[in-house]
Enzyme design. Structure first.
Site, short mmCIF file in Angstrom:
data_model
loop_
_atom_site.label_atom_id
_atom_site.label_comp_id
_atom_site.label_asym_id
_atom_site.label_seq_id
_atom_site.Cartn_x
_atom_site.Cartn_y
_atom_site.Cartn_z
N LYS A 178 -8.98 -10.10 -8.26
CA LYS A 178 -10.02 -10.29 -7.38
C LYS A 178 -11.01 -8.88 -7.53
O LYS A 178 -10.30 -7.89 -7.79
CB LYS A 178 -9.58 -10.55 -5.95
CG LYS A 178 -8.96 -9.50 -5.10
CD LYS A 178 -8.90 -9.59 -3.66
CE LYS A 178 -8.97 -8.50 -2.95
NZ LYS A 178 -9.27 -8.55 -1.64
N LYS A 200 -12.78 -2.93 -4.31
CA LYS A 200 -13.24 -1.50 -4.30
C LYS A 200 -12.05 -0.88 -5.12
O LYS A 200 -12.42 0.23 -5.70
CB LYS A 200 -13.68 -1.19 -3.13
CG LYS A 200 -12.53 -1.06 -2.06
CD LYS A 200 -12.92 -0.57 -0.71
CE LYS A 200 -12.04 -0.77 0.34
NZ LYS A 200 -12.14 -2.16 0.93
N LYS A 252 0.91 -1.23 0.00
CA LYS A 252 -0.13 -0.07 -0.12
C LYS A 252 0.78 1.13 -0.01
O LYS A 252 0.62 2.21 -0.60
CB LYS A 252 -0.91 -0.07 1.10
CG LYS A 252 -2.03 -0.96 0.92
CD LYS A 252 -3.34 -0.69 2.05
CE LYS A 252 -4.28 -1.84 1.88
NZ LYS A 252 -5.34 -1.56 2.91
P1 ADP Z 1 -11.40 -4.77 -1.10
O1 ADP Z 1 -10.71 -5.75 -1.79
O2 ADP Z 1 -12.55 -4.58 -2.05
O3 ADP Z 1 -10.71 -3.41 -0.69
P2 ADP Z 1 -11.39 -5.63 1.64
O4 ADP Z 1 -9.78 -5.74 1.35
O5 ADP Z 1 -11.98 -4.38 2.56
O6 ADP Z 1 -11.89 -5.43 0.23
O7 ADP Z 1 -12.05 -6.90 2.24
C1 ADP Z 1 -12.93 -6.99 3.23
C2 ADP Z 1 -13.35 -8.45 3.13
O8 ADP Z 1 -13.81 -8.88 2.19
C3 ADP Z 1 -12.02 -9.25 3.32
O9 ADP Z 1 -12.47 -10.05 4.41
C4 ADP Z 1 -11.73 -9.91 2.20
O10 ADP Z 1 -11.09 -10.98 2.24
C5 ADP Z 1 -12.95 -10.08 1.70
N1 ADP Z 1 -12.90 -9.78 0.22
C6 ADP Z 1 -12.73 -8.64 -0.49
N2 ADP Z 1 -12.72 -9.02 -1.82
C7 ADP Z 1 -12.94 -10.23 -2.21
C8 ADP Z 1 -13.32 -10.99 -3.29
N3 ADP Z 1 -12.93 -10.67 -4.62
N4 ADP Z 1 -13.43 -12.42 -3.10
C9 ADP Z 1 -13.69 -12.80 -1.76
N5 ADP Z 1 -13.65 -12.11 -0.68
C10 ADP Z 1 -13.00 -10.86 -0.98
NA NA Z 2 -8.39 -4.44 0.03
#
Ligand code: ADP
Ligand code: NA
Length: 330
Positions: free
Chosen positions: A197, A200, A114
């Site tokens: 994946k 957001k 990050k």
């Molecule tokens: P993002 O990747 O959108 O920033 P976060 O890192 O805030 O999302 O993830 C919040 C939760 O959602 C975590 O437990 C993460 O493992 C799960 N998560 C995020 N994206 C995915 C995905 N594409 N598939 C499965 N789980 C996900």
């Molecule tokens: Na993330």
């Protein structure tokens, strides 16, 4: 015997949770209510490490909580609260920071990734100490289990190390948390880039389906999802990541097995799968959206639920913090 305790947190850093968040995390939170004493936290302190807008943060914390109630978190059975309403989190984080090595914290790969993105010099100290605050989140509740995705494993390992180190140095205080691995957890990929994946921070909003997306909008995103050359509907994440992702989402939301879906779509085309998936998504999100709106339309009631959650959380957090502070010599 008492139920094992689970803790998990989610950042209020978007206007809605997306299907990846729901299927990869939040759905399991709801299921864990059946077997665990559950503490869930909207981690707004974690959401200010890389710049933010105050009014938007406040709004997003509320929407996040409303969505969590809407997907089935039951305030009678689980404790859902907003992190900034429980001051014990940063209070314990300070102590844990003082037993964390600088080198140890520097090895956290999420910070490296990050901070590289933000430009190393401009990254905040808060981003650097983020995993220490996360350790405080978990340890305050004496959590036995923490649901973790691959991306959070290293942070949970640090939480375990800090719990063990504190206990060894000052006397037994913290439960050492274990990762809770969900077996059939769905990894959802980006509709526009099915090898990445769904996230957001993805480059195109067309790649993400938000729980609060208007159904016509998600139908459009599904129609334009990148699929693969060929026409056969088979599940193979290596050679057909796009189609496999659509099947994964369908299966997770409809409850039908992948094999059953593949059989049902034999001889049919991608267009048919996309059309049906759009309907499945619509049916799934509609009641969630309605319930989310109901919570948001009654701010006093939502505040009351969150105040109740914070009060239950504080009762536990304050007890843990008191014994930790006493052992430290405060
Ligand atoms: P993002 O990747 O959108 O920033 P976060 O890192 O805030 O999302 O993830 C919040 C939760 O959602 C975590 O437990 C993460 O493992 C799960 N998560 C995020 N994206 C995915 C995905 N594409 N598939 C499965 N789980 C996900
Ligand atoms: Na993330």
């Amino acid at each position: 015997p008492a139920r094992p305790r689970v803790f998990s947190g989610i950042q209020p850093t978007a206007d809605s949770f997306h299907l990846g968040n729901y299927l990869g995390a939040v759905r399991h939170w709801v299921a864990l209510q059946e077997t665990h004493d559950a503490f869930y936290c909207v981690v707004d302190l974690h959401a200010i490490t890389a710049g933010h807008d105050p009014a938007l943060l406040r709004q997003r914390s509320r929407v996040a909580a409303a969505q969590l109630f809407a997907v089935g978190l039951d305030p009678e059975r689980s404790t859902l609260f907003v992190q900034s309403q429980v001051p014990e989190h940063p209070q314990l984080a300070w102590v844990l920071g003082c037993i964390t090595g600088f080198g140890e914290a520097s090895r956290m790969t999420q910070f490296k990734d990050k901070s590289q993105k933000h430009g190393n010099e401009r990254s905040s100290v808060g981003l650097f100490t983020y995993p220490i605050l996360q350790a405080a989140d978990i340890l305050l509740y004496q959590a036995n289990a923490v649901p973790v995705g691959e991306d959070q494993r290293q942070h949970l390992e640090l939480s375990r190390d800090l719990a063990q180190r504190f206990n060894a140095t000052f006397g037994p205080t913290f439960t050492v948390p274990a990762p809770h691995i969900v077996k059939d957890t769905a990894k959802i990929t980006d509709l526009q880039d099915p090898t990445a994946k769904m996230s957001k921070s993805s480059s195109s909003p067309a790649g993400i389906i938000d729980l609060l997306d208007d159904p016509a909008r998600s139908a459009k995103k599904i129609r334009s999802a990148v699929t693969d050359t060929g026409r056969e509907i088979v599940f193979d994440t290596e050679t057909k990541p796009g189609v496999s992702n659509l099947l994964t989402i369908h299966s997770a939301l409809s409850g039908r097995g992948i094999d059953e879906l593949v059989a049902a779509f034999a001889g049919r085309g991608y267009g048919d799968l996309k059309k049906e998936l759009a309907e499945v998504v619509t049916d799934f999100v509609r009641p969630i959206q309605e319930r989310t709106r109901t919570y948001l339309d009654d701010p006093a009631q939502l505040d009351k639920l969150l105040a109740g959650g914070a009060e239950k959380a504080r009762a536990v957090a304050a007890t843990t913090l008191r014994s930790a502070y006493e052992r430290v010599g405060f």
